[in-house]
Design an enzyme around this catalytic site. Sequence first.
Site, mmCIF file in Angstrom:
data_model
loop_
_atom_site.group_PDB
_atom_site.id
_atom_site.type_symbol
_atom_site.label_atom_id
_atom_site.label_comp_id
_atom_site.label_asym_id
_atom_site.label_seq_id
_atom_site.Cartn_x
_atom_site.Cartn_y
_atom_site.Cartn_z
ATOM 1 C CB CYS A 4 74.946 -3.882 -11.058
ATOM 2 S SG CYS A 4 74.406 -2.162 -10.886
ATOM 3 C CB CYS A 7 78.285 -2.066 -11.903
ATOM 4 S SG CYS A 7 78.153 -1.781 -10.126
ATOM 5 C CG ASP A 30 66.573 7.832 -17.979
ATOM 6 O OD1 ASP A 30 66.557 7.647 -16.752
ATOM 7 O OD2 ASP A 30 65.939 7.117 -18.788
ATOM 8 C CG HIS A 46 76.563 -2.199 -6.545
ATOM 9 N ND1 HIS A 46 75.714 -2.107 -7.620
ATOM 10 C CD2 HIS A 46 75.869 -2.827 -5.565
ATOM 11 C CE1 HIS A 46 74.549 -2.682 -7.302
ATOM 12 N NE2 HIS A 46 74.628 -3.123 -6.053
ATOM 13 C CG ASN A 86 62.233 7.013 -8.374
ATOM 14 O OD1 ASN A 86 61.587 7.901 -7.819
ATOM 15 N ND2 ASN A 86 62.360 6.931 -9.675
ATOM 16 C CG HIS A 99 69.435 5.638 -10.242
ATOM 17 N ND1 HIS A 99 69.251 4.348 -9.781
ATOM 18 C CD2 HIS A 99 68.238 6.030 -10.726
ATOM 19 C CE1 HIS A 99 67.998 3.994 -9.977
ATOM 20 N NE2 HIS A 99 67.353 4.992 -10.538
HETATM 21 P P1 5GP Z 1 64.454 4.188 -11.437
HETATM 22 O O1 5GP Z 1 63.055 3.859 -11.872
HETATM 23 O O2 5GP Z 1 65.184 2.966 -10.933
HETATM 24 O O3 5GP Z 1 64.548 5.351 -10.520
HETATM 25 O O4 5GP Z 1 65.175 4.690 -12.766
HETATM 26 C C1 5GP Z 1 65.923 3.903 -13.616
HETATM 27 C C2 5GP Z 1 66.169 4.752 -14.825
HETATM 28 O O5 5GP Z 1 67.231 4.162 -15.558
HETATM 29 C C3 5GP Z 1 64.984 4.851 -15.781
HETATM 30 O O6 5GP Z 1 64.661 6.225 -15.979
HETATM 31 C C4 5GP Z 1 65.468 4.178 -17.051
HETATM 32 O O7 5GP Z 1 65.004 4.820 -18.222
HETATM 33 C C5 5GP Z 1 66.979 4.274 -16.918
HETATM 34 N N1 5GP Z 1 67.718 3.173 -17.517
HETATM 35 C C6 5GP Z 1 67.530 1.850 -17.283
HETATM 36 N N2 5GP Z 1 68.415 1.121 -17.969
HETATM 37 C C7 5GP Z 1 69.196 2.012 -18.649
HETATM 38 C C8 5GP Z 1 70.310 1.866 -19.538
HETATM 39 O O8 5GP Z 1 70.759 0.759 -19.851
HETATM 40 N N3 5GP Z 1 70.848 2.997 -20.043
HETATM 41 C C9 5GP Z 1 70.373 4.246 -19.725
HETATM 42 N N4 5GP Z 1 70.986 5.281 -20.278
HETATM 43 N N5 5GP Z 1 69.333 4.422 -18.882
HETATM 44 C C10 5GP Z 1 68.763 3.324 -18.349
HETATM 45 ZN ZN ZN Z 2 75.955 -1.378 -9.521
#
Ligand code: 5GP
Ligand code: ZN
Length: 113
Positions: A4, A7, A30, A46, A86, A99
Amino acid sequence: MADCIFCKIANKEIPSNIAYEDEKIVCFHDMEPQAPAHVLIIPKKHIASLDDMTEEDKELLGYLMFKVQDIAALLGLKNGYRLVNNCGEDGMQTVKHVHFHLLGKRKLTWPPG
Ligand code: 5GP
Ligand code: ZN
């Protein structure tokens, strides 16, 4: 949880730009910001999604919600902000660790897409 990504961020196994952290939650910027301020707030525990929270997670997620005002103040979101979760496929959740997106420092449009 192994594999994950959030995590791993919480455990400092992969780097992130952390804005706030305590014993229960982490808040980091982000990597693809959708607003001048865009951070993600996660519980260190988690939990895959809001749909997967159990009775025992009520206090933890309540704590996370209570901390939003402090994090918003830390980021200087004096003029308001948006908190987004989301959930699941139709909610377009891409990372399966619950998140909350905290967005601000611009006028946000409504409705979202
Ligand atoms: P979701 O679409 O699941 O609500 O949002 C996931 C968010 O996590 C996205 O806005 C994406 O840009 C962010 N994200 C995904 N992987 C990483 C990462 O490794 N580091 C950071 N800082 N943000 C991440
Ligand atoms: Zn996790």
